[in-house]
Design an enzyme around this catalytic site. Structure first.
Site, short mmCIF file in Angstrom:
data_model
loop_
_atom_site.label_atom_id
_atom_site.label_comp_id
_atom_site.label_asym_id
_atom_site.label_seq_id
_atom_site.Cartn_x
_atom_site.Cartn_y
_atom_site.Cartn_z
N LYS A 58 0.83 -1.20 0.00
CA LYS A 58 0.00 0.00 0.00
C LYS A 58 0.88 1.27 0.00
O LYS A 58 2.08 1.19 0.32
CB LYS A 58 -0.92 -0.04 1.22
CG LYS A 58 -1.99 -1.14 1.15
CD LYS A 58 -2.86 -1.10 2.39
CE LYS A 58 -4.03 -2.05 2.30
NZ LYS A 58 -4.91 -1.93 3.51
N TYR A 93 -12.22 -3.24 -3.43
CA TYR A 93 -12.82 -3.14 -2.09
C TYR A 93 -14.35 -3.14 -2.13
O TYR A 93 -15.00 -2.61 -1.22
CB TYR A 93 -12.31 -1.87 -1.40
CG TYR A 93 -10.90 -2.00 -0.85
CD1 TYR A 93 -10.55 -3.02 0.03
CD2 TYR A 93 -9.91 -1.07 -1.20
CE1 TYR A 93 -9.27 -3.14 0.54
CE2 TYR A 93 -8.61 -1.19 -0.68
CZ TYR A 93 -8.30 -2.22 0.20
OH TYR A 93 -7.03 -2.34 0.71
N ASN A 115 -1.90 0.36 7.09
CA ASN A 115 -1.41 -0.94 7.54
C ASN A 115 -0.50 -1.65 6.51
O ASN A 115 -0.42 -2.87 6.48
CB ASN A 115 -2.58 -1.83 7.99
CG ASN A 115 -3.65 -1.97 6.94
OD1 ASN A 115 -3.44 -1.58 5.78
ND2 ASN A 115 -4.79 -2.53 7.30
N HIS A 125 -1.83 -5.05 1.67
CA HIS A 125 -3.07 -5.82 1.52
C HIS A 125 -2.70 -7.28 1.38
O HIS A 125 -1.71 -7.61 0.73
CB HIS A 125 -3.83 -5.38 0.27
CG HIS A 125 -4.96 -6.32 -0.06
ND1 HIS A 125 -6.16 -6.27 0.58
CD2 HIS A 125 -5.03 -7.37 -0.92
CE1 HIS A 125 -6.94 -7.25 0.11
NE2 HIS A 125 -6.27 -7.93 -0.80
N GLU A 166 -9.40 -11.60 -6.45
CA GLU A 166 -8.43 -10.51 -6.47
C GLU A 166 -7.25 -10.81 -7.41
O GLU A 166 -6.78 -9.91 -8.11
CB GLU A 166 -7.93 -10.25 -5.04
CG GLU A 166 -9.02 -9.66 -4.15
CD GLU A 166 -8.65 -9.60 -2.68
OE1 GLU A 166 -7.51 -9.98 -2.33
OE2 GLU A 166 -9.51 -9.17 -1.88
P1 IDP Z 1 -7.87 -6.55 5.67
O1 IDP Z 1 -7.07 -5.56 4.83
O2 IDP Z 1 -7.13 -6.97 6.90
O3 IDP Z 1 -8.40 -7.72 4.86
P2 IDP Z 1 -10.58 -5.46 5.57
O4 IDP Z 1 -11.61 -5.57 6.64
O5 IDP Z 1 -10.76 -6.26 4.32
O6 IDP Z 1 -9.15 -5.76 6.24
O7 IDP Z 1 -10.47 -3.92 5.21
C1 IDP Z 1 -9.72 -3.47 4.10
C2 IDP Z 1 -8.92 -2.25 4.50
O8 IDP Z 1 -9.82 -1.20 4.91
C3 IDP Z 1 -8.01 -2.43 5.71
O9 IDP Z 1 -6.78 -3.03 5.39
C4 IDP Z 1 -7.84 -1.01 6.18
O10 IDP Z 1 -6.91 -0.31 5.34
C5 IDP Z 1 -9.24 -0.44 5.95
N1 IDP Z 1 -10.07 -0.58 7.15
C6 IDP Z 1 -10.71 -1.70 7.58
N2 IDP Z 1 -11.41 -1.46 8.71
C7 IDP Z 1 -11.21 -0.16 8.99
C8 IDP Z 1 -11.69 0.69 10.05
O11 IDP Z 1 -12.43 0.29 10.97
N3 IDP Z 1 -11.26 1.99 10.01
C9 IDP Z 1 -10.44 2.48 9.04
N4 IDP Z 1 -9.98 1.72 8.03
C10 IDP Z 1 -10.36 0.41 8.01
MG MG Z 2 -9.86 -7.89 3.42
#
Ligand code: IDP
Ligand code: MG
Length: 173
Positions: free
Chosen positions: A11, A51, A125, A128, A139
């Protein structure tokens, strides 16, 4: 356990903070095999498709801006897209990555070591990683053509250069 393929994206925060090599190194150390890699300019359409399951979340608009590099001054909206392969590759990659929220991630994981939650509540974070088998399949297909993946469908047989091809039906090239 089955041999799986999974999608990883470095990212914009990971890219901007020079963590690309570290992510690749950690996934190598975990025994995963890299089978595809390319830099991609992320269009709004690609980001929203990637997404799409999160479209109704309050953080969705900022997530699209984040993955397109808008918070990290990336001029070309670029991410590094990778496909890893191996036994149980999806779960293994998720373990190396760590939990979604960097504050809750194992401190030894990539997200736990290098991710952060911004004062605006954005999860930065680093990478991905596909969440499950259905996501991984969707994906990998969304980001890569089969011929871009090692062991996928080769567009041209090995050693068959242009010179090896026969002229067109009318004899002209
Ligand atoms: P993942 O990346 O661990 O699979 P997902 O729930 O698929 O997590 O969410 C995709 C991305 O959306 C996350 O990596 C993060 O960047 C963002 N995200 C997820 N939940 C939150 C939240 O509660 N607040 C802000 N950003 C979030
Ligand atoms: Mg995810």
């Amino acid at each position: 356990m089955a041999i799986e393929k999974t999608l990883v994206l470095i990212k914009p925060d990971g890219f901007k903070r020079g963590l690309t090599g570290l992510v690749i190194d950690r996934l190598d150390q975990a025994g995963l095999e890299l089978v595809a890699a390319k830099m991609v300019s992320v269009t709004e359409a690609l980001a929203k498709e990637h997404y799409r399951e999160l479209a109704d979340k309050p953080f969705f608009p900022n997530l699209i801006r984040y993955i397109r590099g808008e918070f990290h001054s990336l001029a070309h909206q670029q991410v590094l897209a990778l496909v890893y392969q191996g036994e149980g590759a999806i779960a293994l990659t998720r373990k190396v990555a760590g939990a979604t929220n960097p504050e809750q991630a194992d401190p030894h994981s990539i997200r736990g070591s290098f991710g952060r939650v911004t004062t605006q509540g954005q999860f930065e974070n680093v990478l991905h990683a596909s969440g499950n088998a259905a996501d991984a399949e969707r994906e990998v297909k969304l980001w890569f053509k089969p011929e871009e993946i090692i062991g996928g469908a080769p567009a041209v047989a090995p050693n068959e250069g242009l010179s090896g091809r026969s002229p067109g039906a009318n004899g002209k090239r």
